[in-house]
Design a protein around this motif. Structure first.
Motif, PDB file in Angstrom:
ATOM      1  N   ASP A  97     -44.369  41.963 -46.932  1.00 24.12           N
ATOM      2  CA  ASP A  97     -43.963  43.355 -47.148  1.00 24.12           C
ATOM      3  C   ASP A  97     -45.054  44.361 -46.813  1.00 24.12           C
ATOM      4  O   ASP A  97     -44.769  45.559 -46.699  1.00 24.12           O
ATOM      5  N   GLN A  98     -46.277  43.900 -46.653  1.00 20.34           N
ATOM      6  CA  GLN A  98     -47.396  44.809 -46.386  1.00 20.34           C
ATOM      7  C   GLN A  98     -47.702  44.970 -44.901  1.00 20.34           C
ATOM      8  O   GLN A  98     -48.654  45.660 -44.554  1.00 20.34           O
ATOM      9  N   VAL A  99     -46.924  44.325 -44.051  1.00 22.09           N
ATOM     10  CA  VAL A  99     -47.166  44.418 -42.611  1.00 22.09           C
ATOM     11  C   VAL A  99     -45.967  45.078 -41.937  1.00 22.09           C
ATOM     12  O   VAL A  99     -44.902  45.238 -42.545  1.00 22.09           O
ATOM     13  N   SER A 100     -46.141  45.432 -40.683  1.00 19.76           N
ATOM     14  CA  SER A 100     -45.083  46.100 -39.921  1.00 19.76           C
ATOM     15  C   SER A 100     -43.878  45.183 -39.709  1.00 19.76           C
ATOM     16  O   SER A 100     -43.964  43.959 -39.866  1.00 19.76           O
ATOM     17  N   GLU A 101     -42.774  45.787 -39.333  1.00 27.54           N
ATOM     18  CA  GLU A 101     -41.567  45.002 -39.036  1.00 27.54           C
ATOM     19  C   GLU A 101     -41.830  44.001 -37.921  1.00 27.54           C
ATOM     20  O   GLU A 101     -41.333  42.875 -37.963  1.00 27.54           O
ATOM     21  N   ALA A 102     -42.602  44.402 -36.922  1.00 23.60           N
ATOM     22  CA  ALA A 102     -42.909  43.489 -35.815  1.00 23.60           C
ATOM     23  C   ALA A 102     -43.694  42.280 -36.317  1.00 23.60           C
ATOM     24  O   ALA A 102     -43.436  41.144 -35.907  1.00 23.60           O
ATOM     25  N   SER A 103     -44.640  42.502 -37.206  1.00 22.69           N
ATOM     26  CA  SER A 103     -45.388  41.375 -37.781  1.00 22.69           C
ATOM     27  C   SER A 103     -44.494  40.535 -38.681  1.00 22.69           C
ATOM     28  O   SER A 103     -44.622  39.307 -38.715  1.00 22.69           O
ATOM     29  N   GLN A 104     -43.575  41.168 -39.393  1.00 21.41           N
ATOM     30  CA  GLN A 104     -42.656  40.422 -40.249  1.00 21.41           C
ATOM     31  C   GLN A 104     -41.819  39.438 -39.434  1.00 21.41           C
ATOM     32  O   GLN A 104     -41.595  38.303 -39.855  1.00 21.41           O
ATOM     33  N   VAL A 105     -41.394  39.860 -38.261  1.00 20.35           N
ATOM     34  CA  VAL A 105     -40.637  38.963 -37.373  1.00 20.35           C
ATOM     35  C   VAL A 105     -41.503  37.760 -36.999  1.00 20.35           C
ATOM     36  O   VAL A 105     -41.041  36.614 -37.027  1.00 20.35           O
ATOM     37  N   LEU A 106     -42.762  38.013 -36.673  1.00 22.31           N
ATOM     38  CA  LEU A 106     -43.675  36.919 -36.321  1.00 22.31           C
ATOM     39  C   LEU A 106     -43.937  36.014 -37.527  1.00 22.31           C
ATOM     40  O   LEU A 106     -43.990  34.782 -37.388  1.00 22.31           O
ATOM     41  N   PHE A 107     -44.090  36.611 -38.703  1.00 23.64           N
ATOM     42  CA  PHE A 107     -44.262  35.822 -39.927  1.00 23.64           C
ATOM     43  C   PHE A 107     -43.059  34.901 -40.127  1.00 23.64           C
ATOM     44  O   PHE A 107     -43.212  33.726 -40.476  1.00 23.64           O
ATOM     45  N   ASP A 108     -41.857  35.431 -39.928  1.00 22.76           N
ATOM     46  CA  ASP A 108     -40.641  34.640 -40.099  1.00 22.76           C
ATOM     47  C   ASP A 108     -40.607  33.470 -39.114  1.00 22.76           C
ATOM     48  O   ASP A 108     -40.221  32.356 -39.472  1.00 22.76           O
TER      49      ASP A 108
END
Length: 183
Positions: A10-21
């Motif tokens: 939740d502390q990173v950008s949406e683009a990073s969230q996609v990569l995290f997923d």
């Protein structure tokens, strides 16, 4: 000095969230180092793509892990030593093998040529000893393999430096420490 924390999804950008997923789906977790790089989606994406490309190169998975270990040893990166010791074991190395690799003292001639050159590249900021370059070519590698080796060293230097700057918690079993005399 500011303490860098490992960000949550939740502390990173949406683009990073996609990569995290994607990382979560592929590996079952987002390693702390990758999460920290994820403060910048650009940096995380670039790193992941650069690293992934080498899976299709001349070096086998075991050789890539060995390169990661020797470079991480040179740079004193406890995070990468822990992560790549575990990965090397998955790839078929035993603990003694990983220690020999970190010392760049293996009996396999081709792997030794790779490790000696990778170690020299990392230690000498790219100005490897010419004898080690010649040994690499004598072991059957060509200029393309040399460029890939430089790339693999560079990938690991990136993660080593991220850890050095952040000192984030290591979320892998610790790698054994080599005594100074062993180096």
């Amino acid at each position: 000095m500011k303490t860098i924390q490992v960000p949550t999804r939740d502390q990173v950008s949406e683009a990073s969230q996609v990569l995290f997923d994607q990382l979560q789906k592929r590996s079952g977790k987002v390693p702390n180092l990758y999460a920290t790089v994820g403060y910048s989606a650009t940096a995380l994406q670039a790193f992941l793509q650069f690293d992934e490309q080498f899976n299709h190169g001349v070096f086998a998975a075991k050789e890539r892990e060995a390169i990661a270990l020797v470079v991480s040893q040179v740079n004193g990166c406890n995070y990468c030593l822990a992560a790549h010791t575990l990965a090397a074991k998955v790839r078929g190395f035993n603990l003694d093998d990983t220690l020999a690799i970190r010392r760049a003292e293996v009996t396999d001639g081709k792997l030794n040529a790779i490790l000696q050159l990778a170690k020299s590249i990392a230690e000498n900021q790219g100005h490897a000893e010419s004898e080690l370059v010649e040994n690499f070519f004598a072991a059957g590698y060509d200029e393309g393999a040399l460029m890939e080796l430089v790339g693999l060293v560079t990938v690991r230097i990136f993660t080593n430096y991220v850890y050095a700057l952040t000192n984030i918690p290591v979320d892998f079993p610790a790698a054994p420490v080599l005594a100074t005399a062993e180096l």
